[in-house]
Design a protein around this motif. Structure first.
Motif, PDB file in Angstrom:
ATOM      1  N   ALA A  83      42.997  -4.272   1.273  1.00  0.00           N
ATOM      2  CA  ALA A  83      43.783  -4.537   2.156  1.00  0.00           C
ATOM      3  C   ALA A  83      44.656  -5.701   2.217  1.00  0.00           C
ATOM      4  CB  ALA A  83      43.036  -4.287   3.592  1.00  0.00           C
TER       5      ALA A  83
ATOM      6  N   LEU B 161      53.456  -5.059   6.750  1.00  0.00           N
ATOM      7  CA  LEU B 161      52.935  -4.287   7.553  1.00  0.00           C
ATOM      8  C   LEU B 161      53.420  -4.396   9.019  1.00  0.00           C
ATOM      9  CD1 LEU B 161      49.234  -5.101   6.251  1.00  0.00           C
ATOM     10  CD2 LEU B 161      50.666  -2.900   5.606  1.00  0.00           C
TER      11      LEU B 161
ATOM     12  N   LEU C  32      39.961   0.570   8.400  1.00  0.00           N
ATOM     13  CA  LEU C  32      41.014  -0.283   8.617  1.00  0.00           C
ATOM     14  C   LEU C  32      42.327   0.175   8.398  1.00  0.00           C
ATOM     15  CD1 LEU C  32      40.043  -3.147   5.577  1.00  0.00           C
ATOM     16  CD2 LEU C  32      40.012  -3.378   8.460  1.00  0.00           C
ATOM     17  N   ARG C  33      43.260  -0.124   9.396  1.00  0.00           N
ATOM     18  CA  ARG C  33      44.323   0.943   9.732  1.00  0.00           C
ATOM     19  C   ARG C  33      45.576  -0.093   9.968  1.00  0.00           C
ATOM     20  NH1 ARG C  33      43.453   6.295  11.434  1.00  0.00           N
ATOM     21  NH2 ARG C  33      41.265   6.851  10.885  1.00  0.00           N
ATOM     22  N   ALA C  34      46.749   0.231   9.311  1.00  0.00           N
ATOM     23  CA  ALA C  34      47.894  -0.475   9.624  1.00  0.00           C
ATOM     24  C   ALA C  34      48.971   0.647   9.437  1.00  0.00           C
ATOM     25  CB  ALA C  34      48.196  -1.572   8.425  1.00  0.00           C
TER      26      ALA C  34
ATOM     27  N   TRP D 131      46.508  -5.730   9.770  1.00  0.00           N
ATOM     28  CA  TRP D 131      45.206  -4.516   9.658  1.00  0.00           C
ATOM     29  C   TRP D 131      44.588  -4.597  10.822  1.00  0.00           C
ATOM     30  CZ3 TRP D 131      44.960  -0.711   6.212  1.00  0.00           C
ATOM     31  CH2 TRP D 131      45.764  -0.832   4.977  1.00  0.00           C
TER      32      TRP D 131
ATOM     33  N   GLU E 132      47.615   0.661  16.416  1.00  0.00           N
ATOM     34  CA  GLU E 132      46.607   1.191  15.686  1.00  0.00           C
ATOM     35  C   GLU E 132      45.575   2.032  16.769  1.00  0.00           C
ATOM     36  OE1 GLU E 132      47.833   2.347  12.968  1.00  0.00           O
ATOM     37  OE2 GLU E 132      49.052   0.851  12.819  1.00  0.00           O
TER      38      GLU E 132
ATOM     39  N   VAL F 142      39.661  -9.433   8.332  1.00  0.00           N
ATOM     40  CA  VAL F 142      41.231  -9.084   8.179  1.00  0.00           C
ATOM     41  C   VAL F 142      42.071  -9.891   9.148  1.00  0.00           C
ATOM     42  CG1 VAL F 142      40.810  -6.949   7.101  1.00  0.00           C
ATOM     43  CG2 VAL F 142      40.769  -6.994   9.519  1.00  0.00           C
TER      44      VAL F 142
END
Length: 212
Positions: free
Chosen positions: A80, A89, A27-29, A20, A96, A15
């Motif tokens: 993602a 995003l 996985l975070r966004a 992300w 994050e 990623v």
């Protein structure tokens, strides 16, 4: 490790160049919005993309989390990348991160039921009698238990773990030290660093690195 389980390095690299971030097995966004109505529109746009996606809708942002059965899969990574083509995003403010609460214990199996009950938490997926507990609503930090070999009455036995993107750890530690903190242990870096406030209460900055 499961031979089919993707490594942390693989997930993070997959990623790279997107918004992300790989943090603590997920996985975070975020998507910036200006109202709950706009947040709902984002959620509607993303709803057909797959089952691994969890959304947290707020007036100013929609937080996105991707994870399947406690880890990031190849399908999550593809999801993602697809999501990145559907929404913009990135949101202002703190990046994050994931916060966990760690409790030192001599007898984990004995103290764990208390914390599970008082917080109204549930077991982690596949958890055993000494594993962590989690908020079923996803609102509070998960709690895990660190095995102690002997009592430490002069040391705090509850501390926060703050999991951050690997390339943001140095800045977070610098901010903590500028605010009066002290780095007291870096023997396991870059997996984690232990810092203390001016009265000796400890917290850890953690990353995915150094764990595979």
């Amino acid at each position: 490790m499961n031979a089919n389980r993707l490594s942390r390095a693989h997930i993070s690299a997959a990623v790279a160049g997107t918004r992300w971030r790989f943090v603590l097995g997920s996985l975070r966004a975020s998507v910036a919005v200006t109202s709950l109505t706009e947040a709902a529109e984002v959620a509607k746009r993303l709803s057909p993309t797959g089952d691994g996606l969890a959304l947290d809708l707020r007036r100013e942002r929609v937080a996105l989390t991707l994870q399947t059965d406690g880890w990031v899969t190849a399908a999550d990574i593809e999801q993602a990348k697809h999501i990145a083509t559907l929404v913009d995003l990135g949101a202002p403010g703190r990046s994050e991160q994931v916060v966990e609460l760690a409790i030192d214990a001599m007898d984990i199996a004995r103290v764990r039921p208390f914390w599970r009950a008082i917080l109204a938490y549930t077991d982690e997926p596949g958890a055993g009698p000494e594993d962590g507990v989690v908020d079923p609503l996803g609102q509070g930090p998960s709690v895990w238990f660190q095995q102690m070999s002997e009592p430490r009455p002069q040391r705090n036995r509850i501390h926060f773990d703050i999991a951050v993107p690997h390339d943001e750890a140095a800045a977070r530690m610098a901010a903590a030290k500028n605010a009066g903190g002290t780095l007291i242990h870096d023997g396991e870096a870059p997996a984690f660093w232990v810092l203390a406030d001016p009265e000796g209460n400890e917290a850890c900055i953690t990353t995915w690195q150094g764990r595979d």
